[in-house]
Write an enzyme that holds these catalytic residues in place. Structure first.
Site, mmCIF file in Angstrom:
data_model
loop_
_atom_site.group_PDB
_atom_site.id
_atom_site.type_symbol
_atom_site.label_atom_id
_atom_site.label_comp_id
_atom_site.label_asym_id
_atom_site.label_seq_id
_atom_site.Cartn_x
_atom_site.Cartn_y
_atom_site.Cartn_z
ATOM 1 N N PRO A 2 -1.920 14.996 -5.645
ATOM 2 C CG PRO A 2 0.257 14.911 -6.153
ATOM 3 C CD PRO A 2 -0.808 14.114 -5.860
ATOM 4 C CD GLU A 3 -6.390 19.384 -5.262
ATOM 5 O OE1 GLU A 3 -6.983 21.117 -6.304
ATOM 6 O OE2 GLU A 3 -6.132 19.971 -4.023
ATOM 7 C CG HIS A 85 4.723 1.278 -2.030
ATOM 8 N ND1 HIS A 85 4.200 0.198 -2.615
ATOM 9 C CD2 HIS A 85 4.607 1.869 -1.161
ATOM 10 C CE1 HIS A 85 3.204 0.074 -1.179
ATOM 11 N NE2 HIS A 85 3.845 0.276 0.048
ATOM 12 N NE ARG A 104 -4.885 6.154 -1.611
ATOM 13 C CZ ARG A 104 -6.197 6.686 -1.529
ATOM 14 N NH1 ARG A 104 -5.704 8.188 -0.981
ATOM 15 N NH2 ARG A 104 -7.548 6.501 -1.685
#
Length: 264
Positions: A2-3, A85, A104
């Site tokens: 996400p930017e 996760h 990740r």
DNA sequence: ACGTAGACTTGAGCGC
DNA sequence: AAACCTCAAGTCTACG
């Protein structure tokens, strides 16, 4: 990750869902991600606000602020069944749960210190949507720099919030070739680039960001800006302006697509 | 100081 | 078809 547009979308969603909710228990499911979580128990209490700085989220509770970063694949969601996760759960007084999930594990969660600081926030550059950040400011920051302009606008010390998607889109919209040495952009080009960065970020925010595969809003929805990409991941396809085949190269290790005819 | 490559990690996919 | 392959919204470190 996400930017900026994705983080801003999460911020707005989380604020709507969490404001005035009371955190009664903080439950980490591992010791940390990129860094150790540290002791998060001071977060207990009512949530006052959810803020954003660069690509970081700041959840303000009564006595502490939780800093979090989504890395490449992080997400916040409310009140679901557990998933693979899940790394951190905030239990709320009304029975809901706010959960940070990140397959990740490039993300981050930690409290700000008593002064409201954290090492990862030190040295961050200006917010791109701040009216005070303009072409003249960018030109000063780029003076003498020989690296590619694309690498420079992705450098969080030069300007925050711009990542690999929006850097490519903004350079296309301002007709600037991504590999141009940054210090050689004249003032007019800097003005064009800053205007393009602001426009593309605002457009993306207005449609809830971009979803490539992982990004979801705090409420579970996806972004829509991926349908408006003009160059990102379009190597070999025709330029939307001139029809030339878009090129694909690596700049500072990141895949970059650009139009050899429109971008100079 | 500056610039780039590699590392970190897991999952997706027919490109690269 | 598959994945022993490569690539991915991001940082951080270690080298030249």
């Amino acid at each position: 990750m996400p930017e900026l547009p994705e983080v801003e979308t999460v911020r707005a969603g989380l604020e709507g869902l969490l404001k005035d909710a009371v955190i009664v228990r903080v439950e980490p499911h591992r010791s940390g991600l990129r860094r150790p979580f540290g002791d998060l128990s001071a977060l207990s209490g009512p949530v006052r606000a959810v803020r954003r700085r660069a690509k970081y989220l700041l959840i303000d509770a009564a006595k502490a602020t939780l800093l979090s970063h989504l890395g490449m694949t992080g997400s916040w969601r409310i009140g679901d069944a557990p998933r693979a996760h899940d790394h951190l759960t905030l239990h709320l007084a009304d029975g809901r749960r706010a959960v940070f999930n990140d397959p990740r594990r490039f993300g981050l969660a930690a409290l700000l210190d008593a002064a409201g600081h954290h090492p990862v926030l030190a040295g961050l550059g200006p917010e791109p949507l701040d009216p005070a950040w303009d072409g003249a400011a960018l030109r000063v920051a780029l003076r003498g720099r020989k690296a590619a302009i694309k690498a420079m606008i992705m450098d969080q010390r030069i300007v925050v919030g711009v990542g690999n998607i929006y850097a490519q889109e903004a350079l296309f919209r301002s007709s600037i070739r991504p590999q141009r040495p940054a210090g050689r952009l004249d003032l007019a080009a800097c003005h064009r680039l800053v205007a393009a960065i602001k426009t593309v970020l605002n457009e993306a925010i207005s449609v809830g960001g971009s979803t490539i595969s992982d990004f979801v809003h705090a409420g579970g929805g996806t972004g829509l800006f991926q349908h408006r990409f003009q160059v990102y991941d379009r190597g070999g396809q025709p330029c939307v302006i001139c029809g030339a085949a878009l090129r694909r190269t690596a700049i500072a290790g990141r895949t970059t697509c650009w139009c050899p005819r429109c971008q100079r």
